[in-house]
Write a protein that holds these residues in place. Sequence first.
Motif, PDB file in Angstrom:
ATOM      1  N   VAL A 138       0.855  -1.187   0.000  1.00 44.80           N
ATOM      2  CA  VAL A 138       0.000   0.000   0.000  1.00 44.80           C
ATOM      3  C   VAL A 138       0.892   1.238   0.000  1.00 44.80           C
ATOM      4  CG1 VAL A 138      -1.690   1.323   1.315  1.00 44.80           C
ATOM      5  CG2 VAL A 138      -1.886  -1.157   1.199  1.00 44.80           C
ATOM      6  N   TYR A 139       0.552   2.221  -0.840  1.00 45.99           N
ATOM      7  CA  TYR A 139       1.374   3.422  -0.958  1.00 45.99           C
ATOM      8  C   TYR A 139       0.668   4.674  -0.437  1.00 45.99           C
ATOM      9  CZ  TYR A 139       4.534   6.859  -2.972  1.00 45.99           C
ATOM     10  OH  TYR A 139       5.415   7.885  -3.132  1.00 45.99           O
ATOM     11  N   SER A 140      -0.646   4.708  -0.566  1.00 46.21           N
ATOM     12  CA  SER A 140      -1.378   5.905  -0.145  1.00 46.21           C
ATOM     13  C   SER A 140      -2.815   5.529   0.197  1.00 46.21           C
ATOM     14  CB  SER A 140      -1.365   6.952  -1.273  1.00 46.21           C
ATOM     15  OG  SER A 140      -1.978   8.149  -0.866  1.00 46.21           O
ATOM     16  N   ILE A 141      -3.299   6.038   1.337  1.00 41.24           N
ATOM     17  CA  ILE A 141      -4.680   5.828   1.763  1.00 41.24           C
ATOM     18  C   ILE A 141      -5.239   7.193   2.140  1.00 41.24           C
ATOM     19  CG2 ILE A 141      -6.228   4.622   3.355  1.00 41.24           C
ATOM     20  CD1 ILE A 141      -3.837   2.743   3.990  1.00 41.24           C
ATOM     21  N   TYR A 142      -6.213   7.664   1.380  1.00 37.80           N
ATOM     22  CA  TYR A 142      -6.766   8.971   1.714  1.00 37.80           C
ATOM     23  C   TYR A 142      -8.252   9.028   1.384  1.00 37.80           C
ATOM     24  CZ  TYR A 142      -6.332  10.139  -3.290  1.00 37.80           C
ATOM     25  OH  TYR A 142      -6.422  10.154  -4.657  1.00 37.80           O
ATOM     26  N   GLU A 143      -8.938   9.879   2.103  1.00 39.86           N
ATOM     27  CA  GLU A 143     -10.369  10.058   1.913  1.00 39.86           C
ATOM     28  C   GLU A 143     -10.629  11.363   1.174  1.00 39.86           C
ATOM     29  OE1 GLU A 143     -14.376  10.930   4.571  1.00 39.86           O
ATOM     30  OE2 GLU A 143     -12.653   9.935   5.502  1.00 39.86           O
ATOM     31  N   ASP A 144     -11.419  11.249   0.113  1.00 39.98           N
ATOM     32  CA  ASP A 144     -11.914  12.441  -0.561  1.00 39.98           C
ATOM     33  C   ASP A 144     -13.110  12.927   0.244  1.00 39.98           C
ATOM     34  OD1 ASP A 144     -13.262  14.298  -2.180  1.00 39.98           O
ATOM     35  OD2 ASP A 144     -12.504  13.375  -4.001  1.00 39.98           O
ATOM     36  N   THR A 145     -12.909  13.972   1.025  1.00 37.20           N
ATOM     37  CA  THR A 145     -13.947  14.415   1.958  1.00 37.20           C
ATOM     38  C   THR A 145     -15.145  15.021   1.246  1.00 37.20           C
ATOM     39  OG1 THR A 145     -12.775  16.526   2.208  1.00 37.20           O
ATOM     40  CG2 THR A 145     -12.305  14.801   3.830  1.00 37.20           C
ATOM     41  N   GLN A 146     -14.968  15.485   0.021  1.00 33.99           N
ATOM     42  CA  GLN A 146     -16.085  16.054  -0.728  1.00 33.99           C
ATOM     43  C   GLN A 146     -16.936  14.963  -1.375  1.00 33.99           C
ATOM     44  OE1 GLN A 146     -14.100  18.780  -3.386  1.00 33.99           O
ATOM     45  NE2 GLN A 146     -14.007  20.401  -1.843  1.00 33.99           N
ATOM     46  N   ALA A 147     -16.277  13.973  -1.967  1.00 31.83           N
ATOM     47  CA  ALA A 147     -17.015  12.889  -2.635  1.00 31.83           C
ATOM     48  C   ALA A 147     -17.370  11.762  -1.687  1.00 31.83           C
ATOM     49  CB  ALA A 147     -16.179  12.344  -3.792  1.00 31.83           C
ATOM     50  N   ARG A 148     -16.841  11.800  -0.449  1.00 32.12           N
ATOM     51  CA  ARG A 148     -17.076  10.726   0.523  1.00 32.12           C
ATOM     52  C   ARG A 148     -16.668   9.374  -0.060  1.00 32.12           C
ATOM     53  NH1 ARG A 148     -16.680  10.955   5.228  1.00 32.12           N
ATOM     54  NH2 ARG A 148     -18.143   9.242   5.610  1.00 32.12           N
ATOM     55  N   ARG A 149     -15.434   9.323  -0.524  1.00 24.88           N
ATOM     56  CA  ARG A 149     -14.898   8.105  -1.120  1.00 24.88           C
ATOM     57  C   ARG A 149     -13.457   7.932  -0.645  1.00 24.88           C
ATOM     58  NH1 ARG A 149     -15.458   4.430  -5.339  1.00 24.88           N
ATOM     59  NH2 ARG A 149     -17.583   5.176  -5.689  1.00 24.88           N
ATOM     60  N   GLN A 150     -13.108   6.698  -0.295  1.00 21.93           N
ATOM     61  CA  GLN A 150     -11.740   6.414   0.117  1.00 21.93           C
ATOM     62  C   GLN A 150     -10.922   5.945  -1.085  1.00 21.93           C
ATOM     63  OE1 GLN A 150     -10.500   2.786   2.181  1.00 21.93           O
ATOM     64  NE2 GLN A 150      -9.741   4.058   3.858  1.00 21.93           N
TER      65      GLN A 150
ATOM     66  N   PHE B 218      10.394   4.342   0.335  1.00 19.60           N
ATOM     67  CA  PHE B 218       8.992   4.684   0.167  1.00 19.60           C
ATOM     68  C   PHE B 218       8.250   4.681   1.498  1.00 19.60           C
ATOM     69  CE2 PHE B 218      10.388   2.814  -3.828  1.00 19.60           C
ATOM     70  CZ  PHE B 218       9.978   3.778  -4.737  1.00 19.60           C
ATOM     71  N   GLY B 219       7.258   5.560   1.605  1.00 19.44           N
ATOM     72  CA  GLY B 219       6.398   5.622   2.783  1.00 19.44           C
ATOM     73  C   GLY B 219       4.954   5.366   2.414  1.00 19.44           C
ATOM     74  N   ILE B 220       4.072   5.456   3.403  1.00 19.48           N
ATOM     75  CA  ILE B 220       2.634   5.302   3.190  1.00 19.48           C
ATOM     76  C   ILE B 220       1.954   6.586   3.643  1.00 19.48           C
ATOM     77  CG2 ILE B 220       0.553   3.965   3.717  1.00 19.48           C
ATOM     78  CD1 ILE B 220       2.351   1.658   4.511  1.00 19.48           C
ATOM     79  N   TYR B 221       1.248   7.231   2.733  1.00 22.16           N
ATOM     80  CA  TYR B 221       0.505   8.449   3.063  1.00 22.16           C
ATOM     81  C   TYR B 221      -0.864   8.059   3.613  1.00 22.16           C
ATOM     82  CZ  TYR B 221      -2.190  12.756   2.478  1.00 22.16           C
ATOM     83  OH  TYR B 221      -2.990  13.853   2.702  1.00 22.16           O
ATOM     84  N   VAL B 222      -1.239   8.656   4.740  1.00 19.01           N
ATOM     85  CA  VAL B 222      -2.562   8.453   5.333  1.00 19.01           C
ATOM     86  C   VAL B 222      -3.137   9.826   5.662  1.00 19.01           C
ATOM     87  CG1 VAL B 222      -3.883   7.412   7.219  1.00 19.01           C
ATOM     88  CG2 VAL B 222      -1.873   6.231   6.316  1.00 19.01           C
ATOM     89  N   GLY B 223      -4.348  10.094   5.153  1.00 17.25           N
ATOM     90  CA  GLY B 223      -4.973  11.395   5.413  1.00 17.25           C
ATOM     91  C   GLY B 223      -6.169  11.614   4.519  1.00 17.25           C
ATOM     92  N   ASN B 224      -6.323  12.845   4.038  1.00 16.94           N
ATOM     93  CA  ASN B 224      -7.373  13.127   3.064  1.00 16.94           C
ATOM     94  C   ASN B 224      -6.734  13.738   1.825  1.00 16.94           C
ATOM     95  OD1 ASN B 224      -7.023  15.957   3.526  1.00 16.94           O
ATOM     96  ND2 ASN B 224      -8.476  15.876   5.222  1.00 16.94           N
ATOM     97  N   GLN B 225      -7.575  14.261   0.911  1.00 18.20           N
ATOM     98  CA  GLN B 225      -7.045  14.752  -0.359  1.00 18.20           C
ATOM     99  C   GLN B 225      -6.209  16.012  -0.203  1.00 18.20           C
ATOM    100  OE1 GLN B 225     -10.076  15.242   0.704  1.00 18.20           O
ATOM    101  NE2 GLN B 225     -11.060  17.054  -0.194  1.00 18.20           N
ATOM    102  N   GLU B 226      -6.214  16.634   0.955  1.00 17.80           N
ATOM    103  CA  GLU B 226      -5.495  17.890   1.152  1.00 17.80           C
ATOM    104  C   GLU B 226      -4.339  17.788   2.132  1.00 17.80           C
ATOM    105  OE1 GLU B 226      -8.374  20.782   2.247  1.00 17.80           O
ATOM    106  OE2 GLU B 226      -9.214  20.957   0.232  1.00 17.80           O
TER     107      GLU B 226
END
Length: 308
Positions: A227-239, A289-297
């Motif tokens: 896994v490279y990136s996990i983020y939530e699109d807070t506007q579309a409510r989609r991970q 490499f790291g893993i990004y966790v957060g939202n789209q911003e």
Amino acid sequence: MTHDLRALRNAFGAFLTGITVVTTRNDTGDPIGFTANSFTSVSLAPPLLLVCLAKTSRNFDAVTRSTGFAVNILSEAQKDVSNTFARPVEDRFAAVSWRDGPHGSPIFSDVSAWFDCSTHQVIEAGDHVILIGRVEAFEDTGLAGLGYARGGYFSPALSGKALLAGHDMPQTLGAVAERDGEVVLQESADGMLRLPSIELDNGGEGVDALFGHLRDLCCLPVAPGLVYSIYEDTQARRQHVIYRATLGEGEIAGAKLYPVDALPLERVADRATRDVLTRYAQESSLGNFGIYVGNQEKGRVHAQVARG
């Protein structure tokens, strides 16, 4: 100061490691091997690595007298191989596909990587010895490695499936797929670029479906990564969950490869995807490499604890 040995061993076991099988040949030429997770790289110039071996091991005399040994880093599908070489099985090598490496020690098929070494130094270290090997030949297959911590196995694919199963919002699964310093991007009708991806709205085998889609899209073999990136699109409510992957050899179809160090980011409409690709280019140059966790911003990049 004296320590509770069981407690000390449990504390050491908190460190997440990969799993290897160390192999060589004994005095009569028979292949021998044992499972080990006390492995690390030591030096690039000269190319050195080390593994630790208990003095109580039945392989101790043969390994320490040998002129070389191999380290096979097991892939995530090789838990049975790890178990076989950790137990007193009569013919361990009958359970695995193997051949002699360029320097003469047994190397396994379908591993994450292998290193065929000459013995550089044997160092006394309490109830163990440290075997330092000079790498004479090696291969990196790109397969994800098998992990181990606190007495249990873990793997990137299993961790990814658990992640997907535990989330109740619609998801987009994407991949940063690389080959020889280039990554795959898909072009839409308007000429804009995006990562290969699938929509996952009802659960299921999302990880397998993603890499199956990537194989079908590119018409190439695909080695899944972490896994490279996990983020939530807070506007579309989609991970969004993005994995790394490595492409095999052959002519690509259905998409195009772009140099990591010259990505056409102006043709990537989605800001979050641009951020993913920008970070990948930076980390790729360092090989870390790291893993990004957060939202789209905004979010945080966490260090990875297993191989990709």
